[in-house]
Design an enzyme around this catalytic site. Sequence first.
Site: not given
Length: 905
Positions: A127-131
């Site tokens: 997910a974008p919040r993790y990378i």
Amino acid sequence: MSDDMDNNEELGTEGVRSTGSEQGVFSVSGMYREWFLDYASYVILERAVPALYDGLKPVQRRILHAMKDLDDGRYNKVANIIGHTMQYHPHGDASIGDALVQLGQKDLLIDTQGNWGNILTGDSAAAPRYIEARLSKFATDVVFNPKTTEWQLSYDGRNKEPVFLPVKFPLLLAQGGEGIAVGLSCKMLPHNFNELIDASIAVLRGKRFQLLPDFPTGGLADVENYNAGERGGRVRVRARIRKEDNRTLVITEVPFGTTTTSLIESIIKANDKGKLKVKRIEDNTAEHAEIIVHLPAGVSPDTTIDALYAFSDCELSIAPNAVVIEDDKPRFVSVDELLRISTENTLRLLQLELEIRREELERQWHFSSLERIFIEKKVYRKIEDAETWEQVLEFIRKGLKPHIKDLRRPVTDEDIVRLTEIKIKRISKYDSFKADEHIKGLEDQLAEVKDKLDHLVDHAVDYFKELKKKYGAGRERRTELRTFDTIVATKVAVANRKLYVDREEGFIGWSLRGNEQVGECSDIDDIIVFRQDGTMQVTKVADKKFVGKGILHAGVWKKGDDRTIYHLIYQDGTSGPSYMKRFAVTAITRDKEYHLTGGSKGSKVLHFSANPDGAAELVQVLLRPRPNLRKTKFDVDFAKLAVKGRGSKGNLLTRHLVSKIVLKERGASTLGAIPIWFDETVRRLNDSGHGRYLGRFSGDDKVLAVLTSGEYLLLPFALSTHFPDEAVTVVKWDPETVMNVVYWEGEKQQYQVKRFTVDAAKDPVRFITEHPDSRMVVHSLEADPRIRVSYDKRSTDRDDEEVALGSFIAVKGVKALGNRLTPAKVKDIELLDPVFTPITPEQEEMQGLLISEDEIGNLEAPEEEGLEESPVKQYLRARREEDGDDPDQPIIGFKPGKQITLEME
């Protein structure tokens, strides 16, 4: 109603026709003409197709611009980047996130951190919040320069965004790209980073170049029909498959456009359909692809490799279509033209950067010179008596006037205002020496910029060379370019069906259980059928198909099969003579009926047989007894009958009526050995004359392959055999062959020499030691090859020498360690003689003929009519004519087993 429709036609796209109530009639045709065209144009120009000058789609350009806004050298959350990009991109966060992940997976413009997915397995990113992501150093150097960027307002007018990014590199060719618009699609294949730089330099220097695709997944590619990436071209890509052993295949690289997951699914699908047979599949892919395919017992690994290419996604065909947007219109280009345009654009941008830099340096030099005059000539003191701002400016102008003759441009009011802004602290600490050094440095920089402008092409070449030096490491070509052989699906399909025949009713197929089984076939095989009335037909196999009553023979037919010979004896008409013929069926029209007899009404087949590999037959013909017929039976040897076409009438057997024909004996093949060639390009055997001639093969003959790993293999001469890339020598195996080897012995750290006989073996035979540092240096199959040993002069005074390996060591076993070559330190070892001596078909036919008892009899006996003269007799007759002897004199005095060595030019 018709009036309303006519009125609507006139209204076009104006919307609604008033009817006196709240309802209206919409003009659909007008909407389609106008609105759909607008939509199609928008998708083509703003979403799917990259631009010509920077190679980016609008969403990609906006992502990079947003990342530049956020760039501080540290990683940013992808969610933050997506949110920032939405200031410029009028679409949802999903499309921005997908485009950002795709850019990051290309490993060129974006430096990534975290789980960004895997292009080999097809796994999606986290997910974008993790990378996290940031611009790569390459992107910072190549893509951005606000001074040379043309700007426009964003979709809502609140921000500025670039029309095109000033990319000084063929970015679209390096990354590739694809998109599907309305009525238009784009598919640009990726190319190698370093090869693109070399090609750009070639364009600048006016030299020829060639661009071929290079895929991040590696694999093999056949680019013969690439057509420079234009429409109509084709690129065939294959997985790299290694034969681990006879029961295991390993896929180490997957074709571009597929993943290990989809590849395994395609293999399983082909296995379920019976096109190939696999036992188990393991996916061990991590950083590199590794798919292990386990085969069941009795399945050929070479045939399975061909079947994987034929029936699964291990081979794909890609249709490139290079299209870009130029001046708001799609333009179809070749990759060569696209590279030239990109290189010219890079040259223009470099020139623009230099001109801007020159202007900046000239401004700095001008003001630094004014500042020096203003301070050193104490012009600032003259403004003490000024009462107004205008007087201040006028006093400074007059104070500068005597000293500005060496300036490069006139002094403006703006320059004077800047002089008034100089602080007293700077004036009090002014250092004339440092000021002169600064001005001299500016002059040196100006001279350098001017020199680059005067030699702009050389500057551009240096720019590309610097890019290659800084970023080219680790970007070597991954895809191996090869010419693929054509795999005939019917030849590699697994025989997964049992073929049954109902002779009485005239049916064939795999669902006729309970009837006679005549063989095995695959779902895509052709079946050849011979009938009692002397007709023949080839048809596609099916579960149940009617082919006509009176079936004599049914079996699998292969196109171009000239090794299966059919024997036929038939009676022409109800009371006509009988004929015999031998023929092959190499080409047909499917489902067409062919007559094999003379075509007379009432013709029938008396004897028929199908003989793989052209085996001969001896049959006994029994005639119907008649008065005055003395001989009622005789033998016929089909080996003496020439093989002709299926349409030939055949040779006359007898004019009498035949009662019965009995098979007395089945002989050996009459077709002789098969000539085999080895094609180095596709690393396959063939019988069509491509590549290097190996020899004539029959029976248990083998092919010898010597590997760089210090092993040898003995392989069958089947045309489906795959030879590994490590096979450096491929020849016909001779059991008496002696191999000469020089190798580095890893444990003792010295060069060893050994000679051994290449014995028969089923598995690979290692002939150097097992130490990991051991390696083969040179090898030769010649009788007494020579090597040149060059010594390291820093450690020994020995002169370089030649060594004959045949006299250096005797022939020993393959496991023998061998003798040490020399105690001195060796610099280089060179093989002076060839590894082996190639042979032509003509040389093989005439060299080393062995005279046997039968051959002596043939030499002494007169020639029978219709039989060709033997090669030995031809040779001896020619020799007698050269010596002036009678060529027809009887030949005597030969002993069985005597070898004749013929002298060949």
